[in-house]
Scaffold this active site. Structure first.
Site, PDB file in Angstrom:
ATOM      1  N   LYS A 173       2.339  -2.827   5.468  1.00 38.62           N
ATOM      2  CA  LYS A 173       2.266  -3.269   4.718  1.00 38.62           C
ATOM      3  C   LYS A 173       1.718  -4.678   3.859  1.00 38.62           C
ATOM      4  CE  LYS A 173      -2.541  -2.537   3.930  1.00 38.62           C
ATOM      5  NZ  LYS A 173      -3.361  -3.150   4.887  1.00 38.62           N
ATOM      6  N   SER A 176       1.057  -1.251  -0.084  1.00 44.68           N
ATOM      7  CA  SER A 176       0.221  -0.449   0.440  1.00 44.68           C
ATOM      8  C   SER A 176       1.175   1.520   0.193  1.00 44.68           C
ATOM      9  CB  SER A 176      -1.134  -0.180   1.347  1.00 44.68           C
ATOM     10  OG  SER A 176      -1.269   1.058   1.622  1.00 44.68           O
TER      11      SER A 176
END
Ligand code: ARG
Length: 356
Positions: free
Chosen positions: A282, A276
């Site tokens: 992430k 992301s």
């Protein structure tokens, strides 16, 4: 002109033609259709129903058509409705009226039952070899982790210590049963329906045993009406696919949990994850999530065909043309999921210290 147009005085509207046609999807059956037609033409020749010359002309031309299809040199038409009539029309364009003799002692009803069954049997072979490949990867992980200790869970609460090998072998058992389930389904469907014709056989002296042996089936079907109406083999196949999907989905769910910071048991390889831009910390396990998600399609495809078949009177009804898309979709989905899952599993980095 359509092959069945004898009694008609009006053309179908083009929208009805389009609605009726299945060539858009059943073109996938071209190989099974041609293979079966070649054996049928040989049988007609051996039985003296057509001459030996006619038989070999049909066989050789069908082989040429197969090559032309595989080289992308054939355009199918909606006017010719489905793969069966398309191929027969091309054959007749090439060799004239002799081509029409291929359809002697046969109907599209037994033809489609045979082609579709052969397609499902071929797909079953492929799925079984993908299952075997996945089982081998699971065994490899298990054999190198016989001493890797990790928590086992019930209610997703830490329950008892187990080894990673033990955990992996639990999934091995599920895929082993899946494999056997496909073998059982294959054994059930291994009966050759050709010769049933439209619904009640034929008065021609055909040789169904010859067809069975040449096409590699274990036996022949025993009731012509059942032979053209039966789609149990497709239902069983869809069920087998769905159970594989459920097992993959449960396994995928474990990998998703294990790759979270909260568990920290594994790291999924970069090549099977996404990130992301605004949350650079992430690493999303997209492949595992998609495999989990695709279980919905597999279940839907099974329910789809169950619903189509429910309440159909004997024998063939056009509803049954709707059998193909769910089967094609489940076969593709299961094969893709098995391939990607095996690659992903093989690339996982197990965080043995964290597990301990
Ligand atoms: N396209 C049809 C199907 O897939 C083939 C059988 C058609 N038979 C018939 N009598 N209209 O079911």
């Amino acid at each position: 002109m359509k092959l069945w147009k004898g009694r008609f005085s009006k053309e179908a509207t083009s929208s009805a033609d389009e609605f009726n046609a299945s060539i858009g999807f059943d073109r996938r059956l071209y190989k099974q259709d041609i293979t079966a037609s070649i054996v049928h033409a040989k049988m007609l020749g051996c039985q003296g129903i057509i001459t030996a010359e006619e038989s070999s002309l049909i066989v050789n031309t069908l082989k040429e058509i197969l090559t032309d299809i595989e080289n992308g040199n054939i355009e199918f038409s909606i006017e010719n409705e489905d793969i069966h009539m398309n191929i027969e029309t091309i054959l007749t364009q090439r060799i004239g009226d002799t081509g029409k003799k291929l359809h002697t002692a046969r109907s599209r009803n037994d033809q489609v039952a045979l082609d579709f069954k052969m397609y499902i049997m071929d797909e079953t072979h492929e799925i079984c070899s993908l299952l075997k490949n996945l089982m081998e990867i699971i065994l490899d992980i298990a054999s190198s982790n016989q001493k890797t200790v990790m928590p086992g869970y019930t209610h997703l609460q830490r329950a008892q210590p187990v080894t990673l090998a033990f955990y992996m072998l639990a999934y091995f058992q599920m895929f082993k049963r899946d494999y056997k389930r496909f073998v059982n389904a294959y054994t059930n469907m291994n009966e050759m329906p050709l010769g049933s014709c439209a619904m009640s056989g034929t008065s021609y002296e055909t040789d169904r045993k010859y067809l069975q042996k040449e096409l590699g089936f274990a036996s022949i079907t025993e009731n012509a009406m059942d032979s053209v109406s039966d789609r149990d083999f497709a239902l069983e196949f869809l069920f087998c696919c769905e159970v594989v999907g459920i097992h993959l989905s449960r396994f995928a769910e474990e990998l998703i949990l294990w790759s979270s910071k909260e568990f920290g048991f594994i790291e999924i390889d970069d090549s099977f994850a996404t990130g992301s831009s605004i949350m650079p910390q992430k690493k999303n396990p997209d492949m595992a999530e998609l495999i989990r998600g695709k279980t919905g399609r597999l279940a839907g495809n099974l329910i789809n065909l169950l619903t189509v078949m429910k309440g159909l009177p004997l024998a063939y009804n056009k509803d049954m043309q709707e059998d193909k898309l769910p089967v094609f979709d489940s076969a593709d989905t299961v094969k893709d999921s098995l391939k990607i899952f095996a690659l992903m599993l093989n690339s996982i980095d197990f965080k043995i210290k964290n597990m301990e």
